[in-house]
Design a protein around this motif. Structure first.
Motif, mmCIF file in Angstrom:
data_model
loop_
_atom_site.group_PDB
_atom_site.id
_atom_site.type_symbol
_atom_site.label_atom_id
_atom_site.label_comp_id
_atom_site.label_asym_id
_atom_site.label_seq_id
_atom_site.Cartn_x
_atom_site.Cartn_y
_atom_site.Cartn_z
ATOM 1 N N GLN A 44 0.830 -1.200 0.000
ATOM 2 C CA GLN A 44 0.000 0.000 0.000
ATOM 3 C C GLN A 44 0.871 1.259 0.000
ATOM 4 N N LEU A 45 0.368 2.295 -0.623
ATOM 5 C CA LEU A 45 1.085 3.566 -0.699
ATOM 6 C C LEU A 45 0.090 4.711 -0.621
ATOM 7 N N LYS A 46 0.403 5.686 0.201
ATOM 8 C CA LYS A 46 -0.440 6.884 0.280
ATOM 9 C C LYS A 46 0.295 8.049 -0.387
ATOM 10 N N VAL A 47 -0.357 8.657 -1.376
ATOM 11 C CA VAL A 47 0.161 9.871 -2.022
ATOM 12 C C VAL A 47 -0.657 11.037 -1.482
ATOM 13 N N ILE A 48 0.016 11.975 -0.828
ATOM 14 C CA ILE A 48 -0.698 13.025 -0.090
ATOM 15 C C ILE A 48 -0.266 14.390 -0.594
ATOM 16 N N LYS A 49 -1.259 15.183 -0.969
ATOM 17 C CA LYS A 49 -0.949 16.535 -1.448
ATOM 18 C C LYS A 49 -1.459 17.569 -0.443
ATOM 19 N N ILE A 50 -0.601 18.520 -0.099
ATOM 20 C CA ILE A 50 -1.058 19.622 0.756
ATOM 21 C C ILE A 50 -0.994 20.932 -0.013
ATOM 22 N N GLY A 51 -1.940 21.791 0.311
ATOM 23 C CA GLY A 51 -2.056 23.064 -0.393
ATOM 24 C C GLY A 51 -1.459 24.214 0.403
ATOM 25 N N ASN A 55 2.474 -0.229 -9.475
ATOM 26 C CA ASN A 55 3.237 -1.130 -8.606
ATOM 27 C C ASN A 55 2.831 -1.104 -7.137
ATOM 28 N N TYR A 56 1.882 -0.242 -6.791
ATOM 29 C CA TYR A 56 1.423 -0.156 -5.399
ATOM 30 C C TYR A 56 -0.105 -0.027 -5.389
ATOM 31 N N GLU A 57 -0.697 -0.482 -4.301
ATOM 32 C CA GLU A 57 -2.106 -0.171 -4.055
ATOM 33 C C GLU A 57 -2.144 1.265 -3.580
ATOM 34 N N THR A 58 -2.472 2.179 -4.464
ATOM 35 C CA THR A 58 -2.235 3.598 -4.208
ATOM 36 C C THR A 58 -3.506 4.356 -3.819
ATOM 37 N N GLU A 59 -3.396 5.120 -2.762
ATOM 38 C CA GLU A 59 -4.475 6.023 -2.345
ATOM 39 C C GLU A 59 -3.973 7.461 -2.479
ATOM 40 N N LEU A 60 -4.858 8.330 -2.946
ATOM 41 C CA LEU A 60 -4.491 9.732 -3.162
ATOM 42 C C LEU A 60 -5.340 10.630 -2.265
#
Lengths: 258, 258
Positions: A3-10, A174-179
């Motif tokens: 699992q992978l979390k891709v996190i964007k902050i503003g 390549n990952y179970e990705t959450e955004l």
């Protein structure tokens, strides 16, 4: 797949030292693999003012001339990125900063001049995740700012939401990705004056209704487009809300699904 | 052990777009593993002037207050580092930019206040080469600016010559490492008014003579100290001269040996 979390902050988090510090504590506490993408905030505008440069906006978008690109590069890739990396290091999150030029991770193309010449603005054309994956496998945490390059020596300013979506899509192979898009609201609101009127789920069906009713409008439109783009291209989960959603799955936030 | 070249360029190259471009072409042409370290040049001073900040110098050293550190971070880690990385990418050298905070590669300690308070200046205390070595093994080329961190969230301005020496020493454990200081002269000069009076070899013996005769003085003293520090701590070869020395072993330059 891992699992992978891709996190964007503003910008609202970057503009507020306490909010940034709180966010980075939350971010560090997230177990497992993660990637951070940050916008620039008002630091760039403030620097432009100190240098007596005018900031030109068209349709809410900054026009990036050569001097503005210099400022964006200095602020996003320099001050903001390295401040975040140093703060994460202090919290024992072994962060490593990136622009798209670094390791040729994110190649973009200068936007064609049509009605508006946006200047040195690049749209993502190719993401190379090799080095990001190598770093993740060694428990390092990549931290991206939204500066990319065209492969011919030109740096380009890129929309951070779009960069986050494209990076998540590439990593989803390549990952179970959450955004996760962290912004200044609890989620997409049914009623803009009611902070708690969070629409818990947006899918392609109710999205059309929400648009035609004018509930989703302006700046939320491109954000939603990025969300749908991600969810339709392999990203498993896309959420929009306060950073709270990262630690508390019972908190209010908006999930975007197909 | 594999061979590795650690190459440091100074401000005179960064200040001159053509010189920088020529250098990066030479650098790209170097076969084998390599790491680049760059100083800042006059861009930082120019930005400080645009922002009406005074630059305080004591004994030829910039005093780094909080605003000066911001400028150093923006210029060195932002504009200069990313411009170099993008230019190298265009030449098909797969570069990746670093400060010491990135991947916790170079930890430093804020210099103690004795006679002079240098401000946010850090002296290197620990180098972690793991990520640099991983990248080298994957044919990526690390490019360092001389911003480091103290591990507690504080970025620090560090002398680029010293950073290059410390990085070369740390890498010398696993590579046959050569260190090249590229600067504006062909080498250390016997006679400052004769550009060709290069002293081909400096060792601990003639160094004492050269110092006592005043031939090596001022800014060359700390550079020589870095050279000897490197050569006495595992670095195989240390050279000082024009970038020419990287492609033409018959050119004039100074080699430092024990």
């Amino acid at each position: 797949m891992e699992q992978l979390k891709v996190i964007k902050i503003g910008g609202h988090i970057i503009n507020d030292q306490q909010a940034l510090d709180d966010f980075l504590t939350t971010f560090t506490a997230i177990k497992g693999l993660k990637v951070l993408i940050h916008g620039g905030g008002k630091v760039a505008t403030e620097l432009a003012q100190k240098m007596n440069l005018e900031v030109t906006m068209i349709d809410g978008r900054r026009i990036t001339d050569s001097e503005t690109l210099d400022i964006a590069t200095m602020v996003y890739a320099g001050k903001v990125n390295k401040t975040i990396v140093a703060k994460l290091q202090a919290k024992k999150c072994n962060a490593i900063g990136f622009t798209g030029a670094d390791g040729n991770t994110i190649l973009s193309k200068k936007r064609d001049v049509e009605e508006v010449d946006f200047g040195y603005v690049g749209d993502v054309v190719k993401v190379d995740t090799e080095i990001v994956e190598v770093l993740l496998s060694r428990k390092r945490t990549p931290v991206f700012c939204a500066i990319t390059h065209d492969g011919h020596g030109q740096l380009l300013n890129t929309n951070a939401d779009t960069l986050a979506a494209e990076l998540a899509i590439a990593l989803a192979k390549n990952y179970e990705t959450e955004l996760y898009y962290c912004f200044e609201k609890k989620g997409v609101l049914q009623n803009i004056t009611d902070e708690d009127s969070v629409i818990k789920n947006i899918n392609l069906e109710n999205y059309q209704d929400l648009k035609s009713q004018g509930i989703i409008a302006d700046g939320m439109l491109p954000k939603m487009q990025n969300c749908f783009h991600a969810i339709q291209n392999g990203v498993q989960k896309v959420c929009v809300g306060l950073p709270d959603m990262l630690q508390n799955s019972n908190s209010l936030f908006t999930t975007i699904s197909n």
